[in-house]
Design a protein around this motif. Sequence first.
Motif, mmCIF file in Angstrom:
data_model
loop_
_atom_site.group_PDB
_atom_site.id
_atom_site.type_symbol
_atom_site.label_atom_id
_atom_site.label_comp_id
_atom_site.label_asym_id
_atom_site.label_seq_id
_atom_site.Cartn_x
_atom_site.Cartn_y
_atom_site.Cartn_z
ATOM 1 N N GLN A 289 0.487 19.639 -18.064
ATOM 2 C CA GLN A 289 0.862 20.757 -18.923
ATOM 3 C C GLN A 289 0.734 22.064 -18.157
ATOM 4 O OE1 GLN A 289 -2.231 19.017 -20.196
ATOM 5 N NE2 GLN A 289 -0.948 17.303 -20.840
ATOM 6 N N GLY A 290 1.420 23.091 -18.661
ATOM 7 C CA GLY A 290 1.315 24.427 -18.087
ATOM 8 C C GLY A 290 1.752 24.467 -16.645
ATOM 9 N N LYS A 291 0.959 25.156 -15.798
ATOM 10 C CA LYS A 291 1.330 25.261 -14.391
ATOM 11 C C LYS A 291 0.892 24.053 -13.577
ATOM 12 C CE LYS A 291 -2.703 28.052 -13.001
ATOM 13 N NZ LYS A 291 -3.117 29.322 -12.370
ATOM 14 N N PHE A 292 0.263 23.091 -14.239
ATOM 15 C CA PHE A 292 -0.124 21.851 -13.567
ATOM 16 C C PHE A 292 0.742 20.706 -14.094
ATOM 17 C CE2 PHE A 292 -3.877 24.512 -13.127
ATOM 18 C CZ PHE A 292 -4.213 24.322 -11.796
ATOM 19 N N GLN A 293 2.003 20.724 -13.705
ATOM 20 C CA GLN A 293 2.927 19.653 -14.058
ATOM 21 C C GLN A 293 3.419 18.985 -12.782
ATOM 22 O OE1 GLN A 293 5.791 20.321 -17.277
ATOM 23 N NE2 GLN A 293 4.911 22.357 -17.568
ATOM 24 N N TYR A 294 3.563 17.659 -12.852
ATOM 25 C CA TYR A 294 3.853 16.878 -11.654
ATOM 26 C C TYR A 294 4.898 15.805 -11.946
ATOM 27 C CZ TYR A 294 -0.573 18.941 -10.206
ATOM 28 O OH TYR A 294 -1.581 19.822 -9.903
ATOM 29 N N ARG A 295 5.698 15.555 -10.929
ATOM 30 C CA ARG A 295 6.622 14.420 -10.968
ATOM 31 C C ARG A 295 5.913 13.225 -10.335
ATOM 32 N NH1 ARG A 295 10.460 16.865 -9.322
ATOM 33 N NH2 ARG A 295 11.665 17.084 -11.246
ATOM 34 N N VAL A 296 5.936 12.084 -11.007
ATOM 35 C CA VAL A 296 5.245 10.890 -10.540
ATOM 36 C C VAL A 296 6.092 10.167 -9.494
ATOM 37 C CG1 VAL A 296 4.294 8.657 -11.222
ATOM 38 C CG2 VAL A 296 4.084 10.629 -12.767
ATOM 39 N N ASN A 297 5.510 9.972 -8.323
ATOM 40 C CA ASN A 297 6.165 9.195 -7.265
ATOM 41 C C ASN A 297 5.345 7.925 -7.060
ATOM 42 O OD1 ASN A 297 7.268 8.053 -4.989
ATOM 43 N ND2 ASN A 297 7.382 9.957 -3.827
ATOM 44 N N CYS A 298 5.752 6.848 -7.734
ATOM 45 C CA CYS A 298 4.998 5.601 -7.679
ATOM 46 C C CYS A 298 5.341 4.782 -6.449
ATOM 47 C CB CYS A 298 5.254 4.786 -8.936
ATOM 48 S SG CYS A 298 6.992 4.373 -9.193
ATOM 49 N N GLU A 299 6.337 5.209 -5.684
ATOM 50 C CA GLU A 299 6.745 4.455 -4.497
ATOM 51 C C GLU A 299 6.093 4.987 -3.226
ATOM 52 O OE1 GLU A 299 10.952 4.846 -4.571
ATOM 53 O OE2 GLU A 299 11.219 3.476 -6.264
ATOM 54 N N TRP A 300 5.366 6.073 -3.326
ATOM 55 C CA TRP A 300 4.846 6.745 -2.134
ATOM 56 C C TRP A 300 3.990 5.833 -1.264
ATOM 57 C CZ3 TRP A 300 -0.220 7.679 -0.638
ATOM 58 C CH2 TRP A 300 -0.361 8.490 0.496
ATOM 59 N N GLY A 301 3.023 5.154 -1.828
ATOM 60 C CA GLY A 301 2.059 4.399 -1.031
ATOM 61 C C GLY A 301 2.345 2.921 -0.901
ATOM 62 N N MET A 302 3.488 2.458 -1.375
ATOM 63 C CA MET A 302 3.745 1.022 -1.409
ATOM 64 C C MET A 302 3.842 0.428 -0.006
ATOM 65 S SD MET A 302 6.449 0.733 -4.590
ATOM 66 C CE MET A 302 6.553 -1.058 -4.425
ATOM 67 N N GLN A 303 3.243 -0.758 0.158
ATOM 68 C CA GLN A 303 3.246 -1.461 1.440
ATOM 69 C C GLN A 303 3.528 -2.945 1.202
ATOM 70 O OE1 GLN A 303 2.941 0.157 4.368
ATOM 71 N NE2 GLN A 303 2.769 2.059 3.202
ATOM 72 N N ASP A 304 3.683 -3.679 2.288
ATOM 73 C CA ASP A 304 3.832 -5.130 2.228
ATOM 74 C C ASP A 304 2.480 -5.713 1.812
ATOM 75 O OD1 ASP A 304 3.965 -7.866 2.717
ATOM 76 O OD2 ASP A 304 5.199 -7.649 4.510
ATOM 77 N N SER A 305 2.403 -6.261 0.620
ATOM 78 C CA SER A 305 1.118 -6.730 0.090
ATOM 79 C C SER A 305 0.597 -7.963 0.818
ATOM 80 C CB SER A 305 1.243 -7.020 -1.406
ATOM 81 O OG SER A 305 2.203 -8.042 -1.636
ATOM 82 N N LEU B 255 2.582 4.244 6.652
ATOM 83 C CA LEU B 255 1.297 3.676 7.015
ATOM 84 C C LEU B 255 1.066 3.851 8.509
ATOM 85 C CD1 LEU B 255 -1.149 2.108 5.885
ATOM 86 C CD2 LEU B 255 -0.033 0.025 6.683
ATOM 87 N N LEU B 256 0.001 4.555 8.873
ATOM 88 C CA LEU B 256 -0.282 4.870 10.266
ATOM 89 C C LEU B 256 -1.274 3.907 10.899
ATOM 90 C CD1 LEU B 256 -0.677 8.741 9.879
ATOM 91 C CD2 LEU B 256 1.381 7.477 10.546
ATOM 92 N N ASP B 257 -2.202 3.393 10.107
ATOM 93 C CA ASP B 257 -3.227 2.502 10.652
ATOM 94 C C ASP B 257 -3.925 1.801 9.492
ATOM 95 O OD1 ASP B 257 -4.791 1.221 12.492
ATOM 96 O OD2 ASP B 257 -5.897 2.998 13.148
ATOM 97 N N ALA B 258 -4.592 0.707 9.811
ATOM 98 C CA ALA B 258 -5.397 -0.027 8.835
ATOM 99 C C ALA B 258 -6.536 -0.685 9.596
ATOM 100 C CB ALA B 258 -4.557 -1.071 8.113
ATOM 101 N N TRP B 259 -7.760 -0.575 9.055
ATOM 102 C CA TRP B 259 -8.894 -1.193 9.731
ATOM 103 C C TRP B 259 -10.037 -1.445 8.755
ATOM 104 C CZ3 TRP B 259 -13.015 2.062 9.121
ATOM 105 C CH2 TRP B 259 -12.789 3.436 9.109
ATOM 106 N N GLY B 260 -10.982 -2.258 9.190
ATOM 107 C CA GLY B 260 -12.229 -2.452 8.459
ATOM 108 C C GLY B 260 -12.254 -3.677 7.581
ATOM 109 N N THR B 261 -13.227 -4.551 7.823
ATOM 110 C CA THR B 261 -13.511 -5.674 6.936
ATOM 111 C C THR B 261 -15.002 -5.736 6.614
ATOM 112 O OG1 THR B 261 -13.787 -7.158 8.831
ATOM 113 C CG2 THR B 261 -11.580 -7.040 7.842
ATOM 114 N N MET B 262 -15.739 -4.730 7.107
ATOM 115 C CA MET B 262 -17.196 -4.743 6.968
ATOM 116 C C MET B 262 -17.700 -3.969 5.756
ATOM 117 S SD MET B 262 -15.918 -2.303 9.012
ATOM 118 C CE MET B 262 -15.861 -3.004 10.645
ATOM 119 N N PHE B 263 -16.765 -3.506 4.908
ATOM 120 C CA PHE B 263 -17.126 -2.746 3.711
ATOM 121 C C PHE B 263 -16.539 -3.456 2.489
ATOM 122 C CE2 PHE B 263 -16.439 0.213 7.271
ATOM 123 C CZ PHE B 263 -17.743 0.648 7.445
ATOM 124 N N PRO B 264 -17.180 -4.545 2.033
ATOM 125 C CA PRO B 264 -16.579 -5.387 0.988
ATOM 126 C C PRO B 264 -16.373 -4.691 -0.342
ATOM 127 C CG PRO B 264 -18.843 -6.043 1.434
ATOM 128 C CD PRO B 264 -18.468 -5.079 2.506
#
Length: 372
Positions: free
Chosen positions: A35-51, A90-99
Motif C-alpha cells: 500500500q501507499g509508497k510501498f507497492q511492489y510487483r511480484v517476480n516469482c521467477e527471479w530465484g528459480m533454479q534447477d531443483s 546463480l553465481l555459486d553454491a556451497w556448504g553441507t555442514m549447516f543442516p
Amino acid sequence: METTPSKPTPSIHAPSKIKPPPKSNIYPHGLIVGQGKFQYRVNCEWGMQDSEKYPVENCHDLAMDSQGRIFLVTDHPQNNVLIYSRTGELLDAWGTMFPCAHSIRIVNENGEEVIYLVDSGWITNRKWDGVSTDAWDSPTNKVIAQSGFIAKLTLDGRLIFTIGHPQTIGVYTPDQPFRPTDIAVAPNGDLYVTDGYGSDYVLHYSSNGQFIRRWGGANNANAECNLVNTHGIEVDLRNPNDPHLIVSSRGECKLKQFNLDGTYRGTIDTAGAHIGGPVFSGDHFFAPVCWSNINGKTVDNSGFISVFDKNNKVVTNIGGAAPCYKNGQLQPMCSSWDVFNHCHGLCVDGNGFVYVGQWRANQTYPIRLEPV
C-alpha cells in the motif's frame, strides 16, 4: 493452538492445522502488493533454479555483500548457501555442514567482509517414517533436534570460528537446549544471538566470541522482559546517538527494544502477527511475518511483510491487509492471501528491491519484490 505457544515454535514447525482460504501455489507474475509508497510487483521467477542440481527445502534468510551479491541460506542437506546476482543468476553454491542454516549476516570487519551464519540445530531424520512432519517428540519425525551453533566464515565459506552450546562455558546447564535463530552485530563488533528455538535468551558476545552476558528467557519479574520464540534481532542505528536492539518475541506477536547492555526499554505490539526481526532500509524497517492470527487462531500460509516507519508504526503490509490504528492502537493484522505462504527472511537492496525467502512453501525459491 493458543496464540502464544507454551514452548518455542521452530521455523520448521507449523503452529496449527487450521486451513486458510484456498490459495494457488503458482504465484501470479506481475501481481502488485502493498500500500501507499510501498507497492511492489511480484517476480516469482527471479530465484528459480534447477531443483535437481540446487534443491531448497526452506529458504530461511538472505543477505547482500558489497558487490551486490545475494546470499541465501537454506536447510537442504545438498547445499546450504546459494549466491545470486541481483538479476537472479546463480553465481555459486556451497556448504553441507549447516543442516539447519537459518540466518545470515554479512559485515565488514577491518576492511574485509565476513559471514555470520546461524544453524538452529534441526536436522533431517534418516529414520523418517515418510509420514510424520509435526510429531516433534517422535523418533520417526521428518526432522529431529540437536544443538545449534554460530559460524564465522569468509565470503567463500572458509571457517574462522564457531560458537557452540553455552553449557561449555558454564552459562547454560546441560539440560537447557541451545538452538539459535539469529545474530546481530553492533558497531563495535559485539555479537548478539537469539536462542529462539532453545531457551529464549539473548546472548551477548564480544567480537572474538567471548561471552559477556545474557538476558530474556521466561519468568522475569517484569513480564515485558520475557522472550517467547525470540526469532530475530538487529541493531537500530537510525539515531546514531542511540544505538539499541530490536528483538522479536514472535510467540507473543511483539517486537521488544533493549539497550545494548540488555536493559529493557519498550515494546512494539504487532497485533496478531508472528513477526521476525527487523531489516533496516533508511528510516524504515521491514519485518517478515510467518503466520497471522485469524479469529484467535494461528493460521498456516498467512504470512506477509510489515513495514515500519521511523516512529515504529506500521505503514504498509506487503501481502497483507492495510494496517489500521484506532485510538493509537494497531488493529489485528492478517494476510490478504495474495502471494505468500510463510515469510521467513528478507533483504533490501539499495534500489529498494526486496528479496524474500519462505519457510514451508513447497520448496520454492526466493521471490523478488520490485518497486512500482
